[in-house]
Scaffold this active site. Structure first.
Site, PDB file in Angstrom:
ATOM      1  CD  GLU A  45     -12.847 -58.072 -66.405  1.00 59.48           C
ATOM      2  OE1 GLU A  45     -13.900 -58.694 -66.154  1.00 59.48           O
ATOM      3  OE2 GLU A  45     -12.947 -56.544 -64.539  1.00 59.48           O
ATOM      4  NE  ARG A  49     -20.041 -59.792 -67.927  1.00 65.12           N
ATOM      5  CZ  ARG A  49     -20.439 -58.733 -67.481  1.00 65.12           C
ATOM      6  NH1 ARG A  49     -21.635 -57.814 -66.546  1.00 65.12           N
ATOM      7  NH2 ARG A  49     -20.359 -59.019 -65.527  1.00 65.12           N
ATOM      8  CE  LYS A 133     -15.448 -59.974 -60.460  1.00 65.80           C
ATOM      9  NZ  LYS A 133     -15.628 -60.620 -62.854  1.00 65.80           N
TER      10      LYS A 133
END
Length: 211
Positions: A45, A49, A133
């Site tokens: 993943e 950001r 998640k």
């Protein structure tokens, strides 16, 4: 439309740890992905950001076919579409909104959305999402809190992320409602910056052996 569990479930059950990666420079994406694959963690993943994220995803998708690159920290439909266009094979979000549900509807790329509270989990279930998640895991109550959710939400399975490390990953993985964990410890920033890919491959190997 229900969650694309047929595509997502093999990713979540294929390895105990999904590396959560923040990259400042896209040139590091390919050697990092190769090191993680060599250690036994092909699903990766890369979080949106930094400005390098989409290019990093694109390079891994194009140059490391043995990797299964995903996009994390997806906050809206536009980012979902950008990640898919870059070659992401799965998408991860810290939450779930109607816009994200619409973006994921009909897409072959599965969405793993975040939920913490009972109301958030119930809302996700109403939208057809049962693979979730759990973020930020440690700050939200940790393994004890997550265990308490297993009774009222028996059909829900989680990937806890946030504060998960080599020291506590086994506590989460032992829970009946946890399929895998997400963590950044397998790719320390100093190792990425220095290009210590052997160290990262070794850390990935240790993580891949967790039960």
């Amino acid at each position: 439309m229900p969650q694309n569990t047929d595509a997502l479930l093999p990713i979540m059950t294929g390895q105990p740890v999904i590396p959560v990666i923040v990259l400042d420079d896209a040139k590091d994406a390919v050697p990092l992905a190769k090191a993680l694959v060599a250690g036994g963690l092909p699903a990766i993943e890369i979080t949106l950001r930094t400005d390098a994220a989409l290019e990093s995803i694109r390079r891994v998708a194009d140059e490391v076919p043995e990797a299964l690159v995903g996009a994390g920290t997806i906050l809206n439909g536009t980012q979902f579409d950008q990640a898919v266009d870059a070659g992401a094979k799965f998408v991860v979000s810290p939450g779930l909104t109607p816009e994200l549900v619409d973006a994921a509807e009909g897409s072959p790329v599965p969405l793993l959305p975040g939920a913490v509270t009972s109301s958030e989990i119930m809302a996700a279930l109403e939208d057809g999402y049962s693979l979730l998640k759990f973020f930020p895991a440690e700050q939200a109550g940790g393994a004890a809190y997550l265990k308490s959710l297993s009774s009222p939400f028996g059909g829900v399975r989680f990937c806890p992320t946030g504060g998960v490390s080599a020291k506590n990953a086994d506590e989460y993985l032992a829970l009946p409602n946890v399929l895998c964990v997400g963590g950044s410890w397998v790719a320390p920033k100093d190792a990425v910056t220095s290009g210590d890919w052997d160290r990262i491959a070794a850390l990935a190997g240790e993580a891949a052996s967790l039960k």
